[in-house]
Design an enzyme around this catalytic site. Structure first.
Site, short mmCIF file in Angstrom:
data_model
loop_
_atom_site.label_atom_id
_atom_site.label_comp_id
_atom_site.label_asym_id
_atom_site.label_seq_id
_atom_site.Cartn_x
_atom_site.Cartn_y
_atom_site.Cartn_z
N LYS A 22 0.73 -1.42 0.22
CA LYS A 22 0.10 0.36 0.11
C LYS A 22 0.89 1.55 -0.05
O LYS A 22 0.63 2.10 -0.80
CB LYS A 22 -0.42 -0.30 0.74
N ASN A 23 2.26 1.69 0.85
CA ASN A 23 2.65 2.95 0.85
C ASN A 23 4.03 3.17 0.10
O ASN A 23 4.89 3.71 -0.33
CB ASN A 23 3.33 2.16 2.70
N CYS A 116 -5.80 12.62 12.88
CA CYS A 116 -6.24 11.20 12.82
C CYS A 116 -6.12 10.27 13.99
O CYS A 116 -5.22 11.35 14.84
CB CYS A 116 -5.28 10.55 11.17
N ASP A 314 4.79 0.54 12.36
CA ASP A 314 3.21 0.01 11.81
C ASP A 314 3.00 -1.62 12.13
O ASP A 314 1.96 -2.07 11.80
CB ASP A 314 3.55 0.35 10.41
N ILE A 336 7.12 6.89 17.58
CA ILE A 336 7.08 8.32 15.38
C ILE A 336 5.77 8.99 16.33
O ILE A 336 5.69 10.21 15.84
CB ILE A 336 7.28 6.50 14.89
C1 EPZ Z 1 4.13 7.04 6.41
O1 EPZ Z 1 3.38 7.86 7.31
C2 EPZ Z 1 3.34 5.98 6.31
N1 EPZ Z 1 2.43 5.98 5.01
C3 EPZ Z 1 2.56 5.41 7.53
O2 EPZ Z 1 2.29 4.09 7.19
C4 EPZ Z 1 4.07 5.17 8.42
O3 EPZ Z 1 3.64 4.78 9.68
C5 EPZ Z 1 5.08 5.87 8.67
O4 EPZ Z 1 5.04 6.84 7.34
C6 EPZ Z 1 6.58 5.99 9.68
O5 EPZ Z 1 6.63 5.04 9.18
C7 EPZ Z 1 2.21 5.56 3.81
O6 EPZ Z 1 3.51 5.68 3.70
C8 EPZ Z 1 0.96 6.68 2.69
P1 EPZ Z 1 6.28 10.46 8.33
P2 EPZ Z 1 3.79 9.47 7.02
O7 EPZ Z 1 5.75 11.77 7.49
O8 EPZ Z 1 4.93 9.87 5.65
C9 EPZ Z 1 6.30 13.38 12.15
C10 EPZ Z 1 -0.11 3.50 8.03
O9 EPZ Z 1 -0.56 2.10 8.46
N2 EPZ Z 1 6.03 13.98 10.83
O10 EPZ Z 1 7.21 9.74 8.93
O11 EPZ Z 1 2.78 10.46 7.58
C11 EPZ Z 1 4.83 12.39 11.96
O12 EPZ Z 1 4.00 14.03 12.85
C12 EPZ Z 1 0.42 4.02 7.81
O13 EPZ Z 1 0.04 2.32 6.50
C13 EPZ Z 1 6.17 16.50 11.10
O14 EPZ Z 1 6.18 16.54 12.29
O15 EPZ Z 1 4.92 9.11 8.57
C14 EPZ Z 1 5.96 11.52 12.75
O16 EPZ Z 1 5.56 11.65 14.42
C15 EPZ Z 1 0.12 4.85 9.21
N3 EPZ Z 1 6.78 17.07 10.22
C16 EPZ Z 1 6.90 11.13 12.16
O17 EPZ Z 1 7.66 12.75 11.22
C17 EPZ Z 1 5.95 16.76 8.99
O18 EPZ Z 1 6.15 17.22 7.81
C18 EPZ Z 1 6.72 10.96 11.35
O19 EPZ Z 1 5.56 10.53 10.05
C19 EPZ Z 1 6.24 15.24 8.25
C20 EPZ Z 1 5.59 14.21 9.34
#
Ligand code: EPZ
Length: 426
Positions: A22-23, A116, A314, A336
């Site tokens: 999916k990702n 979310c 995840d 995370i």
């Molecule tokens: C991706 O989400 C995945 N989704 C998530 O999978 C996964 O849990 C996550 O990466 C971590 O591995 C997809 O790939 C579609 P991040 P993403 O940006 O990119 C903070 C699932 O179950 N952050 O790596 O949204 C954020 O709040 C989903 O399939 C900022 O502060 O996660 C988090 O605490 C759930 N500012 C951390 O970084 C930003 O601009 C990591 O988030 C971006 C992120």
């Protein structure tokens, strides 16, 4: 609201084919916006989020020819540079259209994704990176308005992004993906420092390179992209889903049995496989198959989530489910997301003994969980509750399983084929 009814106590035996990730599929579908040519994607998973992304792209003018397990996208007639709130609120990954739209058309209007269940999940790093590349961005009425001023060396209505050196304060998977796609068409070189190393980022890079992008270092924490004028069409096979793989392996480790994953990749699951061996499972890898045998009560294992290649967030909820019936106690630390323990109170309803202190949960394994009615809150939490239902005594009803359908292809069919007693209640 659909539910799953699970009769616990069955071991899991047999083979299960792992679907496309999916990702990886979600960002790679957005790469279709970067070219007027056709992008053909194989090994596509049949998921709710994939359908949502396809509808989002189609309302922008992308054509999508769907076949079983494949889609051919064409961005030739994109005429709407907007991702509306109604679509973004149900799928945060819609933010991934921002980079490609700004890169190819010089402008975009994308709804800010709301928070979310698992956390506020801001997109400030996505925005900061695009600003560093010359985009002017303002937020109003809940939308991100991005525009590249003219005079940035482009003949089009708007200007062209310029390469820049971008340092991520936090490792962000979709942040890295958004900016890698934006940089692919920028004027000059972009270097992403402290970039995400997830395999899904690498899969996107492989697809972009097949489309003519010049990218080096994907999979490391420093990615260098030399922008090109245009990208052309390509064919790409989506990588296997490592989280679906891990979920089935943990389910078998918790329930006991002997399962073999087909079309899987062990090289991107090393940390998870090590934890499963620590729990007492026997793992055997042969090419694209992963076999797991578990003939004893699992031993409790500690996990601490961290960006790849460390333990994936995840997979946190799934391991917690196994720990609830494991021998001994374990500590689970979530670094995370700030609120990714929503499954704890549901597991407690089944009799699990879990104490939470901040981002740490201590689980004391008990001999048996008792079936009950529980409620899914987010995608991976719902997988955790299904695993708990597989091992609980009696019947467990998991409610709100639309969360599950977002990220797991036909999960009850796959689990039934492995011997689970599970059925969907309309
Ligand atoms: C991706 O989400 C995945 N989704 C998530 O999978 C996964 O849990 C996550 O990466 C971590 O591995 C997809 O790939 C579609 P991040 P993403 O940006 O990119 C903070 C699932 O179950 N952050 O790596 O949204 C954020 O709040 C989903 O399939 C900022 O502060 O996660 C988090 O605490 C759930 N500012 C951390 O970084 C930003 O601009 C990591 O988030 C971006 C992120």
């Amino acid at each position: 609201m659909q539910k799953l009814a699970i009769q616990g106590g069955n071991r899991l035996n047999g083979e299960v084919r792992i679907s496309g990730a999916k990702n990886a599929a979600l960002p790679i579908m957005c790469a279709g916006l970067l070219t007027a040519d056709e992008l053909r994607l194989d090994n596509m998973p049949d998921l709710h989020d994939v359908a949502t992304m396809r509808k989002l792209l189609e309302q922008m003018g992308v054509t999508a020819a769907v076949e079983p397990g494949a889609v051919t996208l064409c961005g030739a007639k994109v005429d709407k540079l907007e991702a509306p709130y109604e679509m973004v609120k149900t799928m945060r990954a819609a933010i991934l259209v921002l980079g490609p739209l700004v890169a190819r058309f010089g402008e975009a209007r994308v709804s800010l994704p709301g928070g979310c269940a698992i956390g506020s999940r801001p997109v400030d790093l996505h925005i900061k990176g695009l600003q560093a590349m010359g985009a002017q961005i303002h937020i109003e009425h809940g939308y991100i308005h991005a525009q590249v001023p003219r005079g940035n060396g482009s003949s089009k209505g708007c200007g062209r992004l310029k390469g820049a050196r971008i340092f991520f304060d936090l490792v962000s998977v979709t942040g890295t993906e958004n900016l890698m796609m934006a940089a692919a068409l920028a004027d000059g070189v972009t270097v992403l420092e402290n970039a995400a190393r997830e395999p899904e980022v690498v899969d996107l890079a492989h697809c972009l390179i097949a489309m003519g992008a010049k990218i080096e270092g994907a999979g490391s924490d420093t990615i260098s992209i030399t922008g090109v004028e245009k990208l052309h069409g390509a064919s790409h096979r989506i990588m296997p889903d490592r989280i679906e793989s891990g979920t089935f392996l943990v389910a078998a480790a918790a329930a006991g049995g002997d399962i073999t994953l087909i079309d899987a990749r062990a090289d991107i699951l090393e940390n998870v496989l090590e934890k499963l061996q620590e729990a007492g499972a026997a793992i055997h890898v042969a090419g694209s198959t992963i076999n797991l045998k578990m003939n004893q009560r699992p031993k409790a294992v500690n996990v601490r989530t961290s960006p790849y290649p460390a333990f994936p967030t995840d997979m946190q909820a799934q391991f917690m489910a196994m720990n609830t019936i494991a021998e001994g106690s374990a500590i689970v630390i979530e670094t995370i997301f700030e609120n990714r323990f929503m499954h704890v109170q549901e597991l407690r309803r089944l009799g699990a003994q879990i104490d939470v202190e901040g981002n740490a949960a201590v689980i004391k394994g008990c001999a048996q969980l008792e079936g009950a009615t529980i409620m899914a809150t987010d995608l991976r939490a719902s997988a955790c509750l299904v695993i708990a239902g597989l091992v609980a005594q009696g019947e467990t009803i998991v409610d709100r399983i639309y969360h599950l359908d977002r990220g797991y292809e036909h999960i009850e069919a796959k689990l039934s084929a492995l011997g689970a007693q599970i059925r969907r209640l309309k």
